[in-house]
Scaffold this motif. Structure first.
Motif, PDB file in Angstrom:
ATOM      1  N   GLU A 322       0.829  -1.207   0.000  1.00 18.25           N
ATOM      2  CA  GLU A 322       0.000   0.000   0.000  1.00 18.25           C
ATOM      3  C   GLU A 322       0.864   1.257   0.000  1.00 18.25           C
ATOM      4  OE1 GLU A 322      -3.590   0.951   2.642  1.00 18.25           O
ATOM      5  OE2 GLU A 322      -3.736  -1.219   2.451  1.00 18.25           O
ATOM      6  N   ILE A 323       2.070   1.130   0.533  1.00 19.05           N
ATOM      7  CA  ILE A 323       2.982   2.277   0.632  1.00 19.05           C
ATOM      8  C   ILE A 323       3.929   2.313  -0.559  1.00 19.05           C
ATOM      9  CG2 ILE A 323       4.811   3.330   2.032  1.00 19.05           C
ATOM     10  CD1 ILE A 323       3.511   1.787   4.432  1.00 19.05           C
ATOM     11  N   VAL A 324       4.556   1.171  -0.852  1.00 18.97           N
ATOM     12  CA  VAL A 324       5.515   1.063  -1.957  1.00 18.97           C
ATOM     13  C   VAL A 324       4.800   0.439  -3.147  1.00 18.97           C
ATOM     14  CG1 VAL A 324       7.718   0.103  -2.705  1.00 18.97           C
ATOM     15  CG2 VAL A 324       7.405   0.767  -0.308  1.00 18.97           C
ATOM     16  N   LEU A 325       4.563   1.216  -4.169  1.00 16.15           N
ATOM     17  CA  LEU A 325       3.903   0.707  -5.372  1.00 16.15           C
ATOM     18  C   LEU A 325       4.966   0.082  -6.268  1.00 16.15           C
ATOM     19  CD1 LEU A 325       1.490   3.717  -6.049  1.00 16.15           C
ATOM     20  CD2 LEU A 325       1.136   1.703  -4.590  1.00 16.15           C
ATOM     21  N   ASP A 326       4.888  -1.230  -6.413  1.00 13.44           N
ATOM     22  CA  ASP A 326       5.950  -1.988  -7.071  1.00 13.44           C
ATOM     23  C   ASP A 326       6.196  -1.490  -8.496  1.00 13.44           C
ATOM     24  OD1 ASP A 326       7.872  -3.941  -7.469  1.00 13.44           O
ATOM     25  OD2 ASP A 326       6.420  -5.500  -7.991  1.00 13.44           O
ATOM     26  N   GLY A 327       7.456  -1.111  -8.745  1.00 15.09           N
ATOM     27  CA  GLY A 327       7.843  -0.637 -10.064  1.00 15.09           C
ATOM     28  C   GLY A 327       7.524   0.826 -10.319  1.00 15.09           C
ATOM     29  N   GLN A 328       6.771   1.456  -9.407  1.00 18.64           N
ATOM     30  CA  GLN A 328       6.410   2.864  -9.571  1.00 18.64           C
ATOM     31  C   GLN A 328       7.108   3.759  -8.551  1.00 18.64           C
ATOM     32  OE1 GLN A 328       2.069   3.499 -10.050  1.00 18.64           O
ATOM     33  NE2 GLN A 328       1.907   1.266 -10.138  1.00 18.64           N
ATOM     34  N   THR A 329       7.036   3.355  -7.271  1.00 17.87           N
ATOM     35  CA  THR A 329       7.701   4.160  -6.236  1.00 17.87           C
ATOM     36  C   THR A 329       8.769   3.352  -5.496  1.00 17.87           C
ATOM     37  OG1 THR A 329       6.136   3.606  -4.452  1.00 17.87           O
ATOM     38  CG2 THR A 329       5.555   5.451  -5.902  1.00 17.87           C
ATOM     39  N   GLY A 330       8.973   2.103  -5.907  1.00 18.27           N
ATOM     40  CA  GLY A 330       9.968   1.237  -5.279  1.00 18.27           C
ATOM     41  C   GLY A 330       9.868  -0.144  -5.898  1.00 18.27           C
ATOM     42  N   TRP A 331      10.509  -1.130  -5.264  1.00 13.77           N
ATOM     43  CA  TRP A 331      10.558  -2.476  -5.824  1.00 13.77           C
ATOM     44  C   TRP A 331      10.251  -3.490  -4.724  1.00 13.77           C
ATOM     45  CZ3 TRP A 331      13.642   1.574  -6.969  1.00 13.77           C
ATOM     46  CH2 TRP A 331      13.701   1.968  -8.316  1.00 13.77           C
ATOM     47  N   LEU A 332       9.419  -4.483  -5.055  1.00 18.47           N
ATOM     48  CA  LEU A 332       8.980  -5.472  -4.070  1.00 18.47           C
ATOM     49  C   LEU A 332       9.265  -6.890  -4.557  1.00 18.47           C
ATOM     50  CD1 LEU A 332       5.477  -4.007  -3.110  1.00 18.47           C
ATOM     51  CD2 LEU A 332       7.667  -3.657  -1.927  1.00 18.47           C
ATOM     52  N   ALA A 333       9.775  -7.720  -3.638  1.00 18.06           N
ATOM     53  CA  ALA A 333       9.978  -9.149  -3.910  1.00 18.06           C
ATOM     54  C   ALA A 333       9.020  -9.945  -3.037  1.00 18.06           C
ATOM     55  CB  ALA A 333      11.423  -9.540  -3.593  1.00 18.06           C
ATOM     56  N   ASP A 334       8.861 -11.225  -3.342  1.00 17.03           N
ATOM     57  CA  ASP A 334       8.093 -12.100  -2.463  1.00 17.03           C
ATOM     58  C   ASP A 334       8.877 -12.335  -1.169  1.00 17.03           C
ATOM     59  OD1 ASP A 334       6.012 -12.349  -4.278  1.00 17.03           O
ATOM     60  OD2 ASP A 334       6.858 -14.153  -5.211  1.00 17.03           O
ATOM     61  N   GLU A 335       8.166 -12.769  -0.137  1.00 19.64           N
ATOM     62  CA  GLU A 335       8.820 -13.043   1.146  1.00 19.64           C
ATOM     63  C   GLU A 335       9.832 -14.188   1.007  1.00 19.64           C
ATOM     64  OE1 GLU A 335       6.260 -13.522   4.512  1.00 19.64           O
ATOM     65  OE2 GLU A 335       4.796 -12.062   3.780  1.00 19.64           O
ATOM     66  N   ARG A 336      10.958 -14.067   1.688  1.00 21.29           N
ATOM     67  CA  ARG A 336      12.010 -15.096   1.756  1.00 21.29           C
ATOM     68  C   ARG A 336      12.618 -15.432   0.384  1.00 21.29           C
ATOM     69  NH1 ARG A 336      11.449 -17.669   6.893  1.00 21.29           N
ATOM     70  NH2 ARG A 336       9.418 -17.220   7.850  1.00 21.29           N
ATOM     71  N   ASP A 337      12.473 -14.536  -0.571  1.00 21.41           N
ATOM     72  CA  ASP A 337      12.916 -14.801  -1.942  1.00 21.41           C
ATOM     73  C   ASP A 337      14.209 -14.038  -2.217  1.00 21.41           C
ATOM     74  OD1 ASP A 337      13.243 -15.219  -4.630  1.00 21.41           O
ATOM     75  OD2 ASP A 337      11.307 -14.379  -5.245  1.00 21.41           O
ATOM     76  N   VAL A 338      15.353 -14.680  -1.974  1.00 21.01           N
ATOM     77  CA  VAL A 338      16.647 -14.027  -2.163  1.00 21.01           C
ATOM     78  C   VAL A 338      16.852 -13.668  -3.628  1.00 21.01           C
ATOM     79  CG1 VAL A 338      19.144 -14.320  -1.993  1.00 21.01           C
ATOM     80  CG2 VAL A 338      17.676 -15.110  -0.128  1.00 21.01           C
ATOM     81  N   GLU A 339      16.499 -14.598  -4.525  1.00 19.62           N
ATOM     82  CA  GLU A 339      16.647 -14.331  -5.963  1.00 19.62           C
ATOM     83  C   GLU A 339      15.764 -13.152  -6.376  1.00 19.62           C
ATOM     84  OE1 GLU A 339      18.242 -14.392  -9.524  1.00 19.62           O
ATOM     85  OE2 GLU A 339      18.841 -15.893  -8.032  1.00 19.62           O
ATOM     86  N   GLY A 340      14.549 -13.097  -5.828  1.00 19.51           N
ATOM     87  CA  GLY A 340      13.652 -11.982  -6.130  1.00 19.51           C
ATOM     88  C   GLY A 340      14.193 -10.662  -5.618  1.00 19.51           C
ATOM     89  N   LEU A 341      14.788 -10.666  -4.424  1.00 20.19           N
ATOM     90  CA  LEU A 341      15.396  -9.446  -3.888  1.00 20.19           C
ATOM     91  C   LEU A 341      16.564  -8.997  -4.749  1.00 20.19           C
ATOM     92  CD1 LEU A 341      15.480 -10.062  -0.009  1.00 20.19           C
ATOM     93  CD2 LEU A 341      14.186  -8.294  -1.233  1.00 20.19           C
TER      94      LEU A 341
END
Length: 391
Positions: A322-341
């Motif tokens: 709700e705070i960080v809009l993925d790809g617009q105001t920041g970047w989000l990965a799935d939980e516990r996903d090192v490759e995603g981070l």
């Protein structure tokens, strides 16, 4: 025509741990006609969190404070006699309990006052506590039966979790936490390829903070881009927290991050801000702990640092999206996903030439939805609505 004064009694057992800056901001930014009073067992860090009208058991009756503390340690949770005395003295129009478990502690006393009761849930109270100790599920159901009690939470994910515990949906309101945006200097960070990427991690050492995953991702990124890591935070008194510190230190040693990592321990907020402006990026990949512990809403540091013009890499956890809009105001990965981070970090660096636009969008979102003064007015509006409706 000005609003008539409204007397609000806030209940928070300790006013105030360093980790609860957001609670101080919430009370301090309520508009002037709201006459705030704090009732608590004890105070901490008053140099940083001083407000008028603090009613403190330890100040007024040290012997009763020691007795109450002994009962609390023994597991007795219900009731707080000092609350009744303060309430009788100041006669509030409304009581606002901070954290669901504290709301339950005084809910019968508030019922006797025949005034509206607002209970804000913040995180562990809606996730870990009912998961680890089922007695809290029953206690909450008992509190939820009080028709004069209303519940606030940071975002829609927490609202859904609260309803899942049996809270009537019609008595839940989403009330974003606010930060004092006007005091946060907007300084959009810039990173130049070929120079070290300076990354800030700032959190108490709990499993839900996901710090080992953050460090694993940074260790892998360090093979491609030189990184410098600053960690603000440490273990608390609990064994869970000390175990998390051991995991963090093990990752640092195993991944050979020691030479590029500064461990600063717990620091006052001014040091947090100094380090924030000295770093390029904030990494905060929260997760759901094995014991059910979650952020509930989202770390307030994400809100603060987005307002300051700092790129955020975080996770799809609770109300963070709700705070960080993925790809617009920041970047989000799935939980516990090192490759995603790692992928998020790479995307962030690839977007470095366009950071100004992304960071400006992040600042605008905080100004609109998470500004403390705006949220203070909205909270006061909730108070007035409840008092005016006769609840």
């Amino acid at each position: 025509m000005t609003d008539k004064p409204l007397k609000v009694l806030h209940y928070s057992p300790v006013w105030l741990p360093l980790t609860e800056t957001w609670l101080y901001s919430q009370v301090r930014h309520l508009p002037a006609p709201i006459d705030n009073h704090i009732v608590c067992r004890s105070v901490k860090n008053l140099y940083q969190f001083e407000v008028p009208n603090i009613h403190c058991l330890k100040w007024e009756n040290p012997v009763s404070y020691l007795l109450h503390r002994a009962l609390f340690v023994a597991g007795f949770r219900e009731g707080f006699g000092f609350f009744d005395k303060v309430a009788a003295r100041i006669r509030p129009d409304l009581v606002h309990s901070h954290f669901g478990n504290n709301g339950w502690t005084v809910h019968k006393a508030v019922r006797r006052l025949s005034v509206p009761h607002v209970v804000t849930f913040y995180g562990q109270d809606v996730s870990r506590m009912p998961a680890v100790n089922p007695a809290w599920r029953e206690r909450y159901r008992e509190m939820f039966a009080d028709e004069g009690t209303f519940y606030l939470c940071e975002g829609h994910a927490m609202a859904k979790a609260l309803a899942g515990l049996g809270c009537p949906a019609e008595r839940i309101r989403v009330q974003h936490l606010g930060v004092p945006v006007e005091t946060i200097r907007y300084q959009p960070r810039a990173w130049t390829p070929g120079t070290p990427l300076k990354v800030l991690i700032a959190a108490s050492f709990h499993e839900r903070k996901g710090i080992p995953y953050a460090l694993e991702a940074l260790a892998r990124l360090n093979r491609e881009v030189p990184v410098e890591i600053t960690v603000i935070g440490d273990a608390g008194a609990s064994e869970e927290s000390r175990e998390e510190k051991r995991k963090i230190m093990e990752v640092i040693e195993r991944m050979d991050l020691g030479p590029v990592t500064r461990m600063l321990g717990f620091q006052p907020h001014e040091v947090f801000w100094r380090e924030a402006y000295a770093n390029h990026l904030f990494l905060s990949p929260s997760i759901t702990g094995h014991d059910g512990d979650t952020e509930g809403g989202a770390p307030v540091a994400i809100i603060e640092l987005a307002a300051s013009g700092m790129p955020i890499v975080s996770s799809r956890h609770c109300d963070i999206p709700e705070i960080v809009l993925d790809g617009q105001t920041g970047w989000l990965a799935d939980e516990r996903d090192v490759e995603g981070l790692l992928d998020c970090l790479r995307q962030c660096l690839a977007a470095a030439p366009e950071w100004d636009g992304i960071l400006a969008a992040g600042r605008r979102r905080i100004e609109t939805e998470y500004d403390a003064a705006t949220q203070g007015r909205r909270l006061a509006g909730i108070y007035r609505q409840l008092v005016g409706s006769g609840h």
